[in-house]
Design an enzyme around this catalytic site. Structure first.
Site, PDB file in Angstrom:
ATOM      1  N   HIS A 149       0.858  -1.167   0.000  1.00  0.00           N
ATOM      2  CA  HIS A 149       0.000   0.000   0.000  1.00  0.00           C
ATOM      3  C   HIS A 149       0.909   1.237   0.000  1.00  0.00           C
ATOM      4  CE1 HIS A 149       0.372  -0.965   4.458  1.00  0.00           C
ATOM      5  NE2 HIS A 149       0.986   0.178   4.328  1.00  0.00           N
TER       6      HIS A 149
HETATM    7  C1  T46 Z   1       3.232   0.205   6.744  1.00  0.00           C
HETATM    8  C2  T46 Z   1       3.646  -1.210   6.898  1.00  0.00           C
HETATM    9  C3  T46 Z   1       5.086  -1.439   6.776  1.00  0.00           C
HETATM   10  C4  T46 Z   1      -3.647  -0.128  13.810  1.00  0.00           C
HETATM   11  O1  T46 Z   1      -4.746  -0.239  14.406  1.00  0.00           O
HETATM   12  N1  T46 Z   1      -2.748   0.817  14.202  1.00  0.00           N
HETATM   13  C5  T46 Z   1      -1.556   0.973  13.595  1.00  0.00           C
HETATM   14  O2  T46 Z   1      -0.763   1.863  13.991  1.00  0.00           O
HETATM   15  C6  T46 Z   1      -1.234   0.120  12.488  1.00  0.00           C
HETATM   16  C7  T46 Z   1       0.092   0.274  11.765  1.00  0.00           C
HETATM   17  C8  T46 Z   1      -2.144  -0.820  12.098  1.00  0.00           C
HETATM   18  N2  T46 Z   1      -3.331  -0.950  12.755  1.00  0.00           N
HETATM   19  C9  T46 Z   1      -4.257  -2.002  12.341  1.00  0.00           C
HETATM   20  C10 T46 Z   1      -4.903  -1.789  10.981  1.00  0.00           C
HETATM   21  C11 T46 Z   1      -5.160  -3.194  10.483  1.00  0.00           C
HETATM   22  O3  T46 Z   1      -6.408  -3.624  10.978  1.00  0.00           O
HETATM   23  O4  T46 Z   1      -3.560  -3.236  12.254  1.00  0.00           O
HETATM   24  C12 T46 Z   1      -4.058  -4.011  11.181  1.00  0.00           C
HETATM   25  C13 T46 Z   1      -2.936  -4.424  10.236  1.00  0.00           C
HETATM   26  O5  T46 Z   1      -2.457  -3.259   9.554  1.00  0.00           O
HETATM   27  P1  T46 Z   1      -1.910  -3.322   8.056  1.00  0.00           P
HETATM   28  O6  T46 Z   1      -2.693  -4.306   7.264  1.00  0.00           O
HETATM   29  O7  T46 Z   1      -1.876  -1.930   7.535  1.00  0.00           O
HETATM   30  O8  T46 Z   1      -0.447  -3.907   8.294  1.00  0.00           O
HETATM   31  P2  T46 Z   1       0.788  -3.878   7.297  1.00  0.00           P
HETATM   32  O9  T46 Z   1       1.890  -4.603   7.948  1.00  0.00           O
HETATM   33  O10 T46 Z   1       0.409  -4.310   5.930  1.00  0.00           O
HETATM   34  O11 T46 Z   1       1.180  -2.334   7.180  1.00  0.00           O
HETATM   35  C14 T46 Z   1       1.792  -1.693   8.284  1.00  0.00           C
HETATM   36  C15 T46 Z   1       1.364  -0.234   8.359  1.00  0.00           C
HETATM   37  O12 T46 Z   1      -0.062  -0.167   8.342  1.00  0.00           O
HETATM   38  C16 T46 Z   1       1.900   0.599   7.240  1.00  0.00           C
HETATM   39  O13 T46 Z   1       1.884   1.943   7.665  1.00  0.00           O
HETATM   40  O14 T46 Z   1       3.912   0.990   6.112  1.00  0.00           O
HETATM   41  O15 T46 Z   1       3.182  -1.766   8.134  1.00  0.00           O
END
Ligand code: T46
Length: 135
Positions: A50
């Site tokens: 993303h």
């Molecule tokens: C990025 C990559 C490297 C939260 O509630 N708070 C937070 O601060 C974060 C980061 C996530 N969340 C929740 C949102 C989703 O329900 O945790 C879940 C997993 O998040 P996401 O699918 O976005 O995870 P990644 O590893 O794909 O992405 C994360 C970060 O979102 C993003 O900023 O750059 O790590």
């Protein structure tokens, strides 16, 4: 800093091992509003895929290693390999990122310039490209 780049944190070495430190307002090019970390990633899994509109981040391989692909949506793609806990990778807003090949036991710490806001995410690659093209 206005483009992705790696930089070093201070490191204090002695016979007991190494210590690195990060001071807000000194070592990070933005005010730190949030810290999160990714760990226990199963073999073969990837994270990210993303972009963020405005969020600035610094990635640190606190333990182990992983790759980060960055794509500016305008034809420039870069791959970084993070494996050193005293190295940070600065990523400004507007970059599509994918993290992958996490080594066993690795941890990725992320320092972020904004609180969590789903509205800042672009999770569809075609939308990201169109947005960059039209900017
Ligand atoms: C990025 C990559 C490297 C939260 O509630 N708070 C937070 O601060 C974060 C980061 C996530 N969340 C929740 C949102 C989703 O329900 O945790 C879940 C997993 O998040 P996401 O699918 O976005 O995870 P990644 O590893 O794909 O992405 C994360 C970060 O979102 C993003 O900023 O750059 O790590």
């Amino acid at each position: 800093m206005n483009k992705p780049e790696t930089f070093y944190f201070p490191q204090v070495k002695d016979s007991r091992g190494n210590l690195s430190f990060i001071e807000g307002g000194h070592h990070i090019p933005f005010e730190i509003k949030r810290i999160y970390y990714i760990y226990d990633v199963p073999a073969g899994e990837s994270r990210g895929a993303h972009a963020h509109n405005f969020l600035q981040q610094v990635f640190v391989a606190i333990s182990g290693s992983f790759f980060i692909d960055l794509d500016d949506g305008l034809g420039t793609k870069q791959t970084f390999f993070l494996s050193n806990p005293n190295v940070g990778l600065f990523v400004p807003g507007g970059y599509w990122r994918s993290l992958y090949q996490f080594s066993s036991g690795s941890s990725c710490m992320v320092l972020a310039s904004l609180p969590y806001d789903e509205g800042d995410y672009i999770r569809d690659y075609a939308t990201f490209l169109a947005k960059k093209r039209d900017a």
